[in-house]
Design an enzyme around this catalytic site. Sequence first.
Site, PDB file in Angstrom:
ATOM      1  N   THR A  19      -5.537   9.811   2.167  1.00 30.73           N
ATOM      2  CA  THR A  19      -4.210   9.535   1.756  1.00 30.73           C
ATOM      3  C   THR A  19      -3.745   7.908   1.754  1.00 30.73           C
ATOM      4  OG1 THR A  19      -3.832  11.751   2.919  1.00 30.73           O
ATOM      5  CG2 THR A  19      -1.732  10.313   2.228  1.00 30.73           C
ATOM      6  N   ARG A  23     -10.507   5.946   6.694  1.00 30.28           N
ATOM      7  CA  ARG A  23     -10.371   5.999   8.042  1.00 30.28           C
ATOM      8  C   ARG A  23     -11.425   6.436   8.697  1.00 30.28           C
ATOM      9  NH1 ARG A  23      -4.029   7.041   8.632  1.00 30.28           N
ATOM     10  NH2 ARG A  23      -3.343   5.284   7.325  1.00 30.28           N
ATOM     11  N   SER A 114      -3.082   3.361  11.311  1.00 27.52           N
ATOM     12  CA  SER A 114      -1.754   3.851  11.239  1.00 27.52           C
ATOM     13  C   SER A 114      -1.386   4.205  12.614  1.00 27.52           C
ATOM     14  CB  SER A 114      -1.428   4.743  10.044  1.00 27.52           C
ATOM     15  OG  SER A 114      -0.170   5.134  10.168  1.00 27.52           O
ATOM     16  N   HIS A 115      -1.169   5.523  12.678  1.00 28.35           N
ATOM     17  CA  HIS A 115      -0.555   6.270  14.054  1.00 28.35           C
ATOM     18  C   HIS A 115      -1.866   6.836  14.581  1.00 28.35           C
ATOM     19  CE1 HIS A 115      -0.756   8.616  10.526  1.00 28.35           C
ATOM     20  NE2 HIS A 115      -1.004   9.566  11.222  1.00 28.35           N
ATOM     21  N   LYS A 127      -7.580  -0.511   3.952  1.00 29.06           N
ATOM     22  CA  LYS A 127      -7.135  -0.269   2.512  1.00 29.06           C
ATOM     23  C   LYS A 127      -6.875  -1.453   1.827  1.00 29.06           C
ATOM     24  CE  LYS A 127      -2.204   0.609   3.543  1.00 29.06           C
ATOM     25  NZ  LYS A 127      -0.949   1.335   3.049  1.00 29.06           N
ATOM     26  N   ASP A 278       5.288   2.940  14.307  1.00 25.24           N
ATOM     27  CA  ASP A 278       3.925   3.361  14.622  1.00 25.24           C
ATOM     28  C   ASP A 278       2.845   2.251  14.743  1.00 25.24           C
ATOM     29  OD1 ASP A 278       3.792   2.785  12.113  1.00 25.24           O
ATOM     30  OD2 ASP A 278       2.397   4.273  11.419  1.00 25.24           O
ATOM     31  N   ASP A 280       0.945   0.528  12.778  1.00 22.40           N
ATOM     32  CA  ASP A 280       0.842  -0.627  11.863  1.00 22.40           C
ATOM     33  C   ASP A 280       2.423  -0.878  11.397  1.00 22.40           C
ATOM     34  OD1 ASP A 280       1.027   1.871  10.427  1.00 22.40           O
ATOM     35  OD2 ASP A 280       0.212   1.054   8.668  1.00 22.40           O
ATOM     36  N   ASP A 282       4.811   0.817   9.679  1.00 25.91           N
ATOM     37  CA  ASP A 282       5.526   1.311   8.599  1.00 25.91           C
ATOM     38  C   ASP A 282       6.200   2.726   8.515  1.00 25.91           C
ATOM     39  OD1 ASP A 282       3.189   3.234   9.163  1.00 25.91           O
ATOM     40  OD2 ASP A 282       2.515   2.797   6.832  1.00 25.91           O
ATOM     41  N   ARG A 283       6.015   3.420   9.814  1.00 30.87           N
ATOM     42  CA  ARG A 283       6.846   4.543  10.275  1.00 30.87           C
ATOM     43  C   ARG A 283       7.932   4.311  11.176  1.00 30.87           C
ATOM     44  NH1 ARG A 283       2.837  10.033  10.887  1.00 30.87           N
ATOM     45  NH2 ARG A 283       1.786   9.386   9.017  1.00 30.87           N
ATOM     46  N   THR A 345       2.524  13.870  -1.773  1.00 31.55           N
ATOM     47  CA  THR A 345       2.440  13.117  -0.277  1.00 31.55           C
ATOM     48  C   THR A 345       1.547  11.930  -0.378  1.00 31.55           C
ATOM     49  OG1 THR A 345       2.544  15.080   1.020  1.00 31.55           O
ATOM     50  CG2 THR A 345       1.397  13.349   2.093  1.00 31.55           C
ATOM     51  N   GLU A 364       9.337   9.977   3.106  1.00 34.33           N
ATOM     52  CA  GLU A 364       8.589  11.244   3.521  1.00 34.33           C
ATOM     53  C   GLU A 364       9.034  11.755   4.811  1.00 34.33           C
ATOM     54  OE1 GLU A 364       4.497  10.935   1.813  1.00 34.33           O
ATOM     55  OE2 GLU A 364       4.616   9.115   3.003  1.00 34.33           O
ATOM     56  N   GLU A 365       8.758  13.052   4.929  1.00 33.23           N
ATOM     57  CA  GLU A 365       9.046  13.670   6.084  1.00 33.23           C
ATOM     58  C   GLU A 365       8.323  13.201   7.098  1.00 33.23           C
ATOM     59  OE1 GLU A 365       6.758  15.548   7.516  1.00 33.23           O
ATOM     60  OE2 GLU A 365       5.326  15.018   5.678  1.00 33.23           O
ATOM     61  N   SER A 366       7.229  12.557   7.035  1.00 31.32           N
ATOM     62  CA  SER A 366       6.337  12.099   8.033  1.00 31.32           C
ATOM     63  C   SER A 366       6.795  10.687   8.692  1.00 31.32           C
ATOM     64  CB  SER A 366       4.968  11.839   7.341  1.00 31.32           C
ATOM     65  OG  SER A 366       4.946  11.124   6.299  1.00 31.32           O
ATOM     66  N   LYS A 377       6.138   2.046   2.984  1.00 32.84           N
ATOM     67  CA  LYS A 377       7.326   2.412   3.925  1.00 32.84           C
ATOM     68  C   LYS A 377       7.497   1.244   4.909  1.00 32.84           C
ATOM     69  CE  LYS A 377       4.360   5.805   6.144  1.00 32.84           C
ATOM     70  NZ  LYS A 377       3.265   6.248   5.233  1.00 32.84           N
ATOM     71  N   ARG A 495      -1.045  21.235   7.808  1.00 32.88           N
ATOM     72  CA  ARG A 495       0.379  21.053   8.030  1.00 32.88           C
ATOM     73  C   ARG A 495       1.288  22.423   7.394  1.00 32.88           C
ATOM     74  NH1 ARG A 495      -0.150  16.316  10.210  1.00 32.88           N
ATOM     75  NH2 ARG A 495      -1.066  14.537   9.069  1.00 32.88           N
TER      76      ARG A 495
HETATM   77  C1  G1P Z   1       0.159  11.627   6.383  1.00 31.02           C
HETATM   78  C2  G1P Z   1       1.478  12.046   6.150  1.00 31.02           C
HETATM   79  C3  G1P Z   1       2.006  11.355   4.756  1.00 31.02           C
HETATM   80  C4  G1P Z   1       1.737   9.740   4.736  1.00 31.02           C
HETATM   81  C5  G1P Z   1       0.210   9.733   5.363  1.00 31.02           C
HETATM   82  C6  G1P Z   1       0.267   8.197   5.705  1.00 31.02           C
HETATM   83  O1  G1P Z   1      -0.812  12.242   5.325  1.00 31.02           O
HETATM   84  O2  G1P Z   1       1.689  13.313   5.797  1.00 31.02           O
HETATM   85  O3  G1P Z   1       3.218  11.555   4.407  1.00 31.02           O
HETATM   86  O4  G1P Z   1       2.129   9.152   3.635  1.00 31.02           O
HETATM   87  O5  G1P Z   1       0.145  10.102   6.578  1.00 31.02           O
HETATM   88  O6  G1P Z   1       1.094   7.578   6.664  1.00 31.02           O
HETATM   89  P1  G1P Z   1      -1.598  13.274   5.637  1.00 31.02           P
HETATM   90  O7  G1P Z   1      -2.246  13.230   6.937  1.00 31.02           O
HETATM   91  O8  G1P Z   1      -0.596  14.524   5.740  1.00 31.02           O
HETATM   92  O9  G1P Z   1      -2.547  13.380   4.322  1.00 31.02           O
HETATM   93 ZN    ZN Z   2       1.628   3.627   9.596  1.00 28.38          ZN
END
Ligand code: G1P
Ligand code: ZN
Length: 542
Positions: A19, A23, A114-115, A127, A278, A280, A282-283, A345, A364-366, A377, A495
């Site tokens: 996504t 990683r 990221s997180h 990336k 988070d 990096d 972006d969240r 997504t 995004e909801e995330s 983001k 999810r």
């Molecule tokens: C998750 C989030 C998605 C976000 C991505 C990167 O991806 O659900 O919205 O863009 O992290 O931060 P997923 O693990 O669901 O593929």
């Molecule tokens: Zn992130």
Amino acid sequence: MAAVKTVATTPFAGQKPGTSGLRKKVAVFAQPHYLENFVQSVFDSIGDVTGKTLVVGGDGRYHNRTAIQTILKMAAANGFARVMVGQGGILSTPAASCVIRKYRTFGGIILSASHNPGGPAEDFGIKYNIPAGGPAPEAITEAIYARSQAITLYRIIEADNVDLDRLGTAQLGDMAVEVFDPVADYAALMESLFDFDAIRAAFKAGLRMKFDAMHAVTGPYALEILERRLGAAPGTVMHGVPLEDFGGGHPDPNLVHAHDLVAALTGAGAPDFGAASDGDGDRNMILGRDFYVTPSDSLAVLAANATLCPGYAKGLKGIARSMPTSAAPDRVAAKLGIPAWETPTGWKFFGTLLDAGLATLCGEESFGTGSDHVREKDGLWAVLMWLNVLAKRGQSVAAIVTAHWAEYGRNVYSRHDYEGIDTKAADQLMAHLRGLDLKGKSLGGYTVAFNDDFAYTDPVDGSVSTKQGIRVVFEDDSRIVFRLSGTGTEGATLRVYIERYEPDPAKHVLDPQVALADLIRIARDLAEIEARTGRTEPTVIT
Ligand code: G1P
Ligand code: ZN
């Protein structure tokens, strides 16, 4: 002139960007040739790099500095003229996007998972972002993957490491390495978008906030912007020093992992506003005193109030959200008479809409919210937009959100994650759902309007993405969505997204887990979650 070494190598299986980039565990990245193969595959897939400038930086996690030294030496060997590196190897993801755009570079390489937790036994990631500043689209990530599976050699120079802590320009072979302040350009961009005077005045008048940087990359950004430029009280920023292991925490801004912030925002004497970002940067998570704002609602509220912010005073061109995100922003778009877009997504799908001027805000909801100011983001951006709205409206977070629900109705929403389940069981569960024909059937009192596997045709470039999540949509617009995570590094994560529209303000106070109980049960039964995964409860509920 340093000697360019051409090193023979063989492909590693699985160098497929997910996504958001590639990683893997640190140990995987640290094996000889692993990072090198991927970086060479990137350089081989993005066109002629000769004489170009590249941005490089990361979230400061373990292995960041080591990886940067390798990338610099490979960039020099591959003919880049210049690499801009954030001081100390630090560069938040949105700041990287900002710098790529501002200096019109040939994209950038962002090092982050990221997180996901960091440390020798934890995760690392990489990336490539394109010159427009956003994550590479699928055509490029597919090309990188294909290249990685056929690679036979990579190029690197033999040279001493560059001092990443000293600002200024150093020479690496024929290439210039410019170590720059990772905060300055980003802070200037924020100042151009938001009413810093109004926010400063609000802090002066007593507005109190806490920002949890979670020992990740936003610490230096938040200290500079919130405390130094906006005059928030010293100590507003918690966990502000980036650490290679994020202090042992999980730098994911949600109610589970940002527990210190949640505690600080609970109770009578708590601050007015709380936010976290988070690994990096972006969240974002937004809290009021004793009040949690879902990311979907946050996007909707920000959209409805955008014209209070100087950067958005002229109004919005459109609002884009990922498919599993609640439809709350769509209601705002309808009222504003602007388009609402529904994408798969992943932030990369917003890029074409933003570039084409079809959308201004997206989310995004995330815990991802952003706008056309960059192509990622942006956690602190969302926090500053909220601050701008709070300063202008002079109301509490809870008052603003409940008034929003009263006006638009509430899209009651929750996401249930089942982490670390068996990959095969997860695939079979999805195949089972894909095979169901539910149209017209009644499930626990809800009639199914349609079910499908979400497919998306990009309205700008026509590219098609299939299998983006199973939707079960009911006649009253309630929805259940199932998809597998594309960002994990161990097993599979299922999810489940649950949503129901509630127009009645008297029912807006209900806990979403209670208000959604029927749909949650339907989701579990439909997917046979317990029988297939052995799990009776999700690992994380947001
Ligand atoms: C998750 C989030 C998605 C976000 C991505 C990167 O991806 O659900 O919205 O863009 O992290 O931060 P997923 O693990 O669901 O593929
Ligand atoms: Zn992130």
